[in-house]
Write a protein that holds these residues in place. Structure first.
Motif, PDB file in Angstrom:
ATOM      1  N   VAL A 105       0.858  -1.190   0.000  1.00 55.60           N
ATOM      2  CA  VAL A 105       0.000   0.000   0.000  1.00 55.60           C
ATOM      3  C   VAL A 105       0.889   1.232   0.000  1.00 55.60           C
ATOM      4  CG1 VAL A 105      -1.524   1.425   1.448  1.00 55.60           C
ATOM      5  CG2 VAL A 105      -2.060  -0.977   1.082  1.00 55.60           C
ATOM      6  N   THR A 106       0.498   2.229  -0.779  1.00 56.80           N
ATOM      7  CA  THR A 106       1.164   3.527  -0.782  1.00 56.80           C
ATOM      8  C   THR A 106       0.121   4.606  -0.535  1.00 56.80           C
ATOM      9  OG1 THR A 106       2.797   2.717  -2.382  1.00 56.80           O
ATOM     10  CG2 THR A 106       2.631   5.101  -2.096  1.00 56.80           C
ATOM     11  N   ILE A 107       0.413   5.491   0.413  1.00 54.21           N
ATOM     12  CA  ILE A 107      -0.507   6.579   0.760  1.00 54.21           C
ATOM     13  C   ILE A 107       0.232   7.907   0.626  1.00 54.21           C
ATOM     14  CG2 ILE A 107      -2.072   7.525   2.501  1.00 54.21           C
ATOM     15  CD1 ILE A 107      -2.019   4.819   3.902  1.00 54.21           C
ATOM     16  N   TYR A 108      -0.413   8.869  -0.020  1.00 57.01           N
ATOM     17  CA  TYR A 108       0.111  10.227  -0.120  1.00 57.01           C
ATOM     18  C   TYR A 108      -0.786  11.171   0.673  1.00 57.01           C
ATOM     19  CZ  TYR A 108       2.844   8.550  -4.123  1.00 57.01           C
ATOM     20  OH  TYR A 108       3.704   7.864  -4.940  1.00 57.01           O
ATOM     21  N   GLY A 109      -0.199  12.216   1.218  1.00 52.06           N
ATOM     22  CA  GLY A 109      -1.013  13.209   1.905  1.00 52.06           C
ATOM     23  C   GLY A 109      -0.184  14.077   2.827  1.00 52.06           C
ATOM     24  N   ARG A 110      -0.895  14.938   3.551  1.00 56.41           N
ATOM     25  CA  ARG A 110      -0.241  15.873   4.471  1.00 56.41           C
ATOM     26  C   ARG A 110      -0.355  15.342   5.894  1.00 56.41           C
ATOM     27  NH1 ARG A 110       1.600  20.757   3.425  1.00 56.41           N
ATOM     28  NH2 ARG A 110       0.503  20.769   1.417  1.00 56.41           N
ATOM     29  N   ALA A 111       0.773  15.169   6.542  1.00 49.99           N
ATOM     30  CA  ALA A 111       0.803  14.652   7.912  1.00 49.99           C
ATOM     31  C   ALA A 111       0.463  15.769   8.900  1.00 49.99           C
ATOM     32  CB  ALA A 111       2.175  14.079   8.231  1.00 49.99           C
ATOM     33  N   ARG A 112      -0.229  15.391   9.962  1.00 48.96           N
ATOM     34  CA  ARG A 112      -0.593  16.353  11.004  1.00 48.96           C
ATOM     35  C   ARG A 112      -0.248  15.785  12.371  1.00 48.96           C
ATOM     36  NH1 ARG A 112      -1.166  21.193   8.498  1.00 48.96           N
ATOM     37  NH2 ARG A 112      -2.673  21.088   6.774  1.00 48.96           N
ATOM     38  N   ARG A 113       0.298  16.623  13.205  1.00 45.99           N
ATOM     39  CA  ARG A 113       0.646  16.218  14.570  1.00 45.99           C
ATOM     40  C   ARG A 113      -0.567  16.357  15.479  1.00 45.99           C
ATOM     41  NH1 ARG A 113       6.323  17.739  17.415  1.00 45.99           N
ATOM     42  NH2 ARG A 113       5.838  17.215  19.574  1.00 45.99           N
ATOM     43  N   ILE A 114      -0.763  15.369  16.346  1.00 42.85           N
ATOM     44  CA  ILE A 114      -1.851  15.405  17.320  1.00 42.85           C
ATOM     45  C   ILE A 114      -1.365  16.214  18.521  1.00 42.85           C
ATOM     46  CG2 ILE A 114      -3.431  14.047  18.736  1.00 42.85           C
ATOM     47  CD1 ILE A 114      -3.707  13.619  15.686  1.00 42.85           C
ATOM     48  N   GLU A 115      -2.035  17.321  18.804  1.00 41.39           N
ATOM     49  CA  GLU A 115      -1.575  18.216  19.866  1.00 41.39           C
ATOM     50  C   GLU A 115      -2.253  17.943  21.205  1.00 41.39           C
ATOM     51  OE1 GLU A 115       0.923  20.022  19.491  1.00 41.39           O
ATOM     52  OE2 GLU A 115       1.139  20.252  17.323  1.00 41.39           O
ATOM     53  N   ASP A 116      -3.536  17.594  21.192  1.00 40.28           N
ATOM     54  CA  ASP A 116      -4.270  17.414  22.440  1.00 40.28           C
ATOM     55  C   ASP A 116      -3.752  16.191  23.201  1.00 40.28           C
ATOM     56  OD1 ASP A 116      -7.005  15.884  23.631  1.00 40.28           O
ATOM     57  OD2 ASP A 116      -6.734  17.995  24.169  1.00 40.28           O
ATOM     58  N   PRO A 117      -3.296  16.344  24.448  1.00 40.15           N
ATOM     59  CA  PRO A 117      -2.710  15.216  25.189  1.00 40.15           C
ATOM     60  C   PRO A 117      -3.666  14.047  25.384  1.00 40.15           C
ATOM     61  CG  PRO A 117      -2.211  17.299  26.283  1.00 40.15           C
ATOM     62  CD  PRO A 117      -3.213  17.608  25.215  1.00 40.15           C
ATOM     63  N   ARG A 118      -4.941  14.329  25.662  1.00 39.91           N
ATOM     64  CA  ARG A 118      -5.891  13.239  25.892  1.00 39.91           C
ATOM     65  C   ARG A 118      -6.166  12.474  24.597  1.00 39.91           C
ATOM     66  NH1 ARG A 118      -4.489  14.617  30.034  1.00 39.91           N
ATOM     67  NH2 ARG A 118      -3.419  12.646  29.683  1.00 39.91           N
ATOM     68  N   LEU A 139      -0.947  -2.148  31.951  1.00 37.98           N
ATOM     69  CA  LEU A 139       0.283  -1.374  32.110  1.00 37.98           C
ATOM     70  C   LEU A 139       0.123  -0.256  33.140  1.00 37.98           C
ATOM     71  CD1 LEU A 139       1.234  -0.955  28.338  1.00 37.98           C
ATOM     72  CD2 LEU A 139       1.993  -2.737  29.928  1.00 37.98           C
ATOM     73  N   ARG A 140       1.248   0.187  33.686  1.00 38.77           N
ATOM     74  CA  ARG A 140       1.241   1.388  34.514  1.00 38.77           C
ATOM     75  C   ARG A 140       0.701   2.552  33.689  1.00 38.77           C
ATOM     76  NH1 ARG A 140       4.345   5.460  33.920  1.00 38.77           N
ATOM     77  NH2 ARG A 140       6.185   4.413  33.052  1.00 38.77           N
ATOM     78  N   PRO A 141      -0.159   3.390  34.255  1.00 39.12           N
ATOM     79  CA  PRO A 141      -0.695   4.517  33.481  1.00 39.12           C
ATOM     80  C   PRO A 141       0.416   5.429  32.961  1.00 39.12           C
ATOM     81  CG  PRO A 141      -1.962   4.204  35.490  1.00 39.12           C
ATOM     82  CD  PRO A 141      -0.768   3.296  35.592  1.00 39.12           C
ATOM     83  N   VAL A 142       0.199   5.943  31.763  1.00 41.15           N
ATOM     84  CA  VAL A 142       1.164   6.852  31.161  1.00 41.15           C
ATOM     85  C   VAL A 142       1.190   8.157  31.955  1.00 41.15           C
ATOM     86  CG1 VAL A 142      -0.526   7.805  29.542  1.00 41.15           C
ATOM     87  CG2 VAL A 142       1.905   7.887  28.980  1.00 41.15           C
ATOM     88  N   THR A 143       2.369   8.756  32.096  1.00 40.95           N
ATOM     89  CA  THR A 143       2.503  10.010  32.836  1.00 40.95           C
ATOM     90  C   THR A 143       2.393  11.198  31.882  1.00 40.95           C
ATOM     91  OG1 THR A 143       4.909  10.166  32.593  1.00 40.95           O
ATOM     92  CG2 THR A 143       4.059   8.834  34.441  1.00 40.95           C
ATOM     93  N   LYS A 148       4.102  14.189  26.981  1.00 38.32           N
ATOM     94  CA  LYS A 148       4.775  15.369  26.433  1.00 38.32           C
ATOM     95  C   LYS A 148       5.976  14.971  25.582  1.00 38.32           C
ATOM     96  CE  LYS A 148       6.739  19.816  27.877  1.00 38.32           C
ATOM     97  NZ  LYS A 148       7.084  20.678  29.037  1.00 38.32           N
ATOM     98  N   ALA A 149       6.637  13.884  25.966  1.00 39.41           N
ATOM     99  CA  ALA A 149       7.838  13.441  25.253  1.00 39.41           C
ATOM    100  C   ALA A 149       7.521  12.629  24.005  1.00 39.41           C
ATOM    101  CB  ALA A 149       8.714  12.616  26.192  1.00 39.41           C
TER     102      ALA A 149
END
Length: 216
Positions: A105-118, A139-143, A148-149
């Motif tokens: 599969v090949t996909i083209y497009g514009r990538a977007r960063r997810i900003e909202d932490p939740r 698992l231990r809950p994510v901090t 942020k990292a």
């Protein structure tokens, strides 16, 4: 079944009969292979990022370090994401007609960063559930610092195509009588025996998501 309209970037011109534009085929390949490669431009120079992808509905996602220069360069930029499954070596009666059986599969497009932490956390949970169903709740809950990292990027499945080959070699008619073995050597990903961390507490059983893991 949804058909994506071919574009100048996705339309297959050679071996066009191997092309597929339906979402059923595209989604099945994306769901079968987490390993992907993402092509993008970094300071005007072509670059390629190998990483893991997962699909949620009409988008694919990948993640990495928030400090990653690659992910920063991809955010808001045009990228090309490719996924490939190698299913077999096709051995013909001439070197020219050797080939491979594959799904891609090949996909083209514009990538977007997810900003909202939740929202980012929900996508990371979906990644775990896609790869190792049932593991995230154990698992231990994510901090907040871990969120942020971590950067998560998305790409819509709007401009995409699949390409597949399956079957025996296709030789020149005159070559079929030659005393040369021809056929297909099937390939698959084998899951090895799990190796426990030596620092595990004694007596921990193998979790079900590890026992039942499959790929391909």
């Amino acid at each position: 079944m949804t058909e994506l309209p071919p574009t100048d970037r996705t339309r297959l011109r050679r071996a066009h009969e191997r092309g597929r534009y339906d979402r059923g085929t595209i989604d099945a390949i994306l769901d079968a292979q987490p390993v992907c490669h993402i092509a993008y431009l970094r300071d005007g120079t072509p670059a390629l990022l190998p990483t893991l992808q997962w699909r949620e509905g009409d988008h694919v996602y990948w993640h990495g370090s928030s400090a990653s220069h690659a992910l920063r360069a991809q955010d808001g930029a045009e990228v090309c994401l490719a996924v490939t499954l190698l299913d077999g070596l096709v051995l013909a009666r001439s070197g020219f007609h050797h080939s491979v059986n594959y799904r891609s599969v090949t996909i083209y497009g514009r990538a977007r960063r997810i900003e909202d932490p939740r929202r980012k956390e929900r996508h990371l949970e979906a990644f775990f559930e896609r790869l190792l169903p049932g593991r995230w709740p154990t698992l231990r809950p994510v901090t907040e610092q871990e969120l942020k990292a971590t950067a998560v990027l998305s790409l819509p499945i709007r401009e995409a195509s699949a390409k597949l080959r399956n079957g025996p070699p296709v030789d020149e008619e005159a070559d079929y009588g030659l005393p040369i073995w021809a056929g297909v050597l099937p390939l698959r990903t084998a899951i090895g025996t799990p190796v426990p961390d030596p620092r595990n507490p004694e007596g921990l059983p193998l979790p079900p998501e590890v026992r039942t893991f499959r790929i391909g």
